[in-house]
Design an enzyme around this catalytic site. Structure first.
Site, PDB file in Angstrom:
ATOM      1  N   ASP A   5      -4.467  54.954  63.809  1.00 58.24           N
ATOM      2  CA  ASP A   5      -3.493  55.633  63.201  1.00 58.24           C
ATOM      3  C   ASP A   5      -4.056  55.773  61.658  1.00 58.24           C
ATOM      4  OD1 ASP A   5      -1.760  56.202  64.922  1.00 58.24           O
ATOM      5  OD2 ASP A   5      -0.268  54.944  64.435  1.00 58.24           O
TER       6      ASP A   5
ATOM      7  N   GLU B  41      -8.231  59.401  68.390  1.00 52.58           N
ATOM      8  CA  GLU B  41      -9.013  59.017  69.740  1.00 52.58           C
ATOM      9  C   GLU B  41     -10.337  58.847  69.114  1.00 52.58           C
ATOM     10  OE1 GLU B  41      -7.738  58.470  72.516  1.00 52.58           O
ATOM     11  OE2 GLU B  41      -5.815  59.339  71.852  1.00 52.58           O
TER      12      GLU B  41
END
Length: 482
Positions: free
Chosen positions: A202, A134
């Site tokens: 990611d 996040e």
């Protein structure tokens, strides 16, 4: 100290979400962005919008206001932020009281995790991998880039667009509906634009995770866990709705993790105790918790401090004060200044009416850690129970001076003023609380009550509160016009 969860608004109210996303000037100092400024959504504007947006989110979702959990997630989150590049503003981290696995980032470095995300994490690295992901969404400005790209396709109002983004982030199905209602099928591509950044988050998140001292192999492990869980439910997991998980993405994270050396990274004590606290107080019902933790303790290797701590919370929440006290006092023998234990011990003493003993203990802790929110809130709560209202006011005002968005502090401070029968201060503090939740109408009503109680007794105080009300009304009027 037992936490509170605030339910002020309904998340599906698009008007409320639009207010959340709109800019203000009077109290928050937000610039007038205008309807066509998405291409110039600077980091400064993003941060200012994000602060308003998060206040509304706090008033719309069942947030967890637990000082121990707040300290943990902000310490962990900022440990990750310290290893991140392109950090343009301070980050804040929050909890949502929800058993489902999910986490989300909004504009301006505001990140929230469901309690259920940590509850299912088998290691601190797994939970940290979610937060790192996040953070990467924010540092790469994925939401800001989404806003700019969408405006190039089909210009729309700032409030409507950002409102739909936030709903989509928190509640994917509602977000889809809001976007379709706002701009038709073209909004579908906007969600796809956001999802297209998952691989980048990611990659960057894993790098940050490793550099912060966590295990990068936790990323594919957590993804594999999500994939397995989603096979056995009829509906896709909430986390997977906003973070679509393809097999290629899982394989990619596994290959990236293999670029890092394998090493054993033990969980911190704070993670272990935080997980026990979440399981005992936010994941299982109070009727279940005693049996669950007793069963855990009976298993081979289960006689751990975390399970003893979880059982102490379970006993406390079921009114078994004597049994809870024995458990927590044994734990305090090994670690007398551990705030997880001090917090529960305070509630046990207050539950038994041992106010003097609680105050003496907390006074010593406060001398060691002045204005620590865990100590201060417990100390103020104990002072209120003991009838030392002025002490409580002194402690809480000092805490709000350094942490002016603390919901529990406002709540306790209003209680203190009410007990002192200082009704002008009581209603003004309630207004401050509602303002922190972006509930403008209620905040303005409370200021009107404060003015009614001040009357003509203090002209200076009357003028100060009247000016505060006018500022708040002007901000609310502007939000409604957006």
């Amino acid at each position: 100290m037992k936490a509170i969860a605030v339910h002020q608004f309904i998340m599906s109210c698009l008007f409320g979400i639009a207010i959340m996303a709109a800019p203000t000037q009077a109290l928050s100092g937000l610039p007038d962005i205008g309807g066509n400024a998405f291409s110039t959504l600077t980091p400064e504007k993003e941060k200012q919008l994000g602060d308003v947006l998060m206040r509304q989110t706090r008033g719309s979702l069942p947030m967890v206001y637990d000082p121990l959990l707040d300290e943990y997630i902000n310490d962990l989150g900022n440990r990750l932020v310290a290893r991140s590049n392109d950090v343009k503003f301070p980050f804040k981290f929050y909890w949502v009281n929800n058993k489902h696995i999910n986490a989300f980032a909004t504009l301006g470095g505001n990140i929230a995790s469901h309690t259920g995300t940590l509850a299912v994490s088998d290691s601190e690295s797994e939970f940290a991998s979610v937060i790192a992901h996040e953070i990467a969404h924010v540092t790469q400005r994925h939401i800001a880039r989404f806003v700019e790209a969408q405006n190039q396709r089909a210009p729309m109002s700032l409030a409507a667009l950002l409102g739909a983004i936030v709903i989509a982030t928190v509640n994917p199905e509602a977000g889809m509906a809001a976007m379709m209602a706002t701009q038709g099928a073209a909004q579908q591509s906007a969600i796809n634009f956001t999802r297209g950044n998952e691989q980048e988050a990611d990659r960057i998140g894993m790098k940050v995770l490793a550099e912060a001292g966590f295990d990068p192999y936790a990323v594919p492990e957590f993804f594999n866990k999500l994939s397995q869980q989603s096979r056995f439910v009829n509906q896709q997991l909430a986390f997977l709705q906003t973070h679509p998980l393809s097999q290629a993405r899982v394989s990619d994270t596994r290959l990236r993790a293999e670029q890092f050396p394998k090493r054993y990274i033990p969980d911190t004590q704070d993670f272990i105790l935080t997980k026990a606290r979440i399981l005992a107080r936010y994941h299982f019902t109070s009727q279940e918790t005693v049996g669950i933790f007793e069963q855990r303790l009976s298993k081979p290797g289960g006689n751990t401090r975390a399970n003893l701590y979880g059982l102490a919370i379970a006993k406390l929440d079921n009114g078994l004060f004597i049994e809870a006290q024995k458990l927590i006092e044994d734990l305090l023998q090994h670690d007398p200044h551990n705030l997880y234990y001090v917090d529960v011990y305070t509630d046990i003493l207050l539950g038994q009416g041992q106010y003097k003993k609680a105050l003496e203990m907390l006074e010593q802790e406060y001398l060691l850690r002045p204005n620590n929110q865990v100590v201060t809130l417990n100390y103020a709560n104990a002072a209120l129970k003991a009838g030392s209202h002025r002490l409580a006011v002194h402690l809480l005002r000092n805490l709000l001076y350094v942490k002016n968005d603390n919901i529990l502090a406002y709540d306790l401070l209003s209680d203190a003023y009410k007990l002192m029968e200082d009704f002008p201060k009581y209603y003004e503090t309630r207004a401050d609380l509602y303002y922190q939740l972006a509930n403008y109408p209620k905040a303005i009503d409370e200021l009107n009550e404060a003015l009614n109680h001040i009357g003509d007794s203090s002209r200076l105080e009357n003028r100060r509160v009247e000016a505060k009300k006018q500022q708040m009304q002007a901000e609310f009027d502007r939000l409604q016009r957006m």
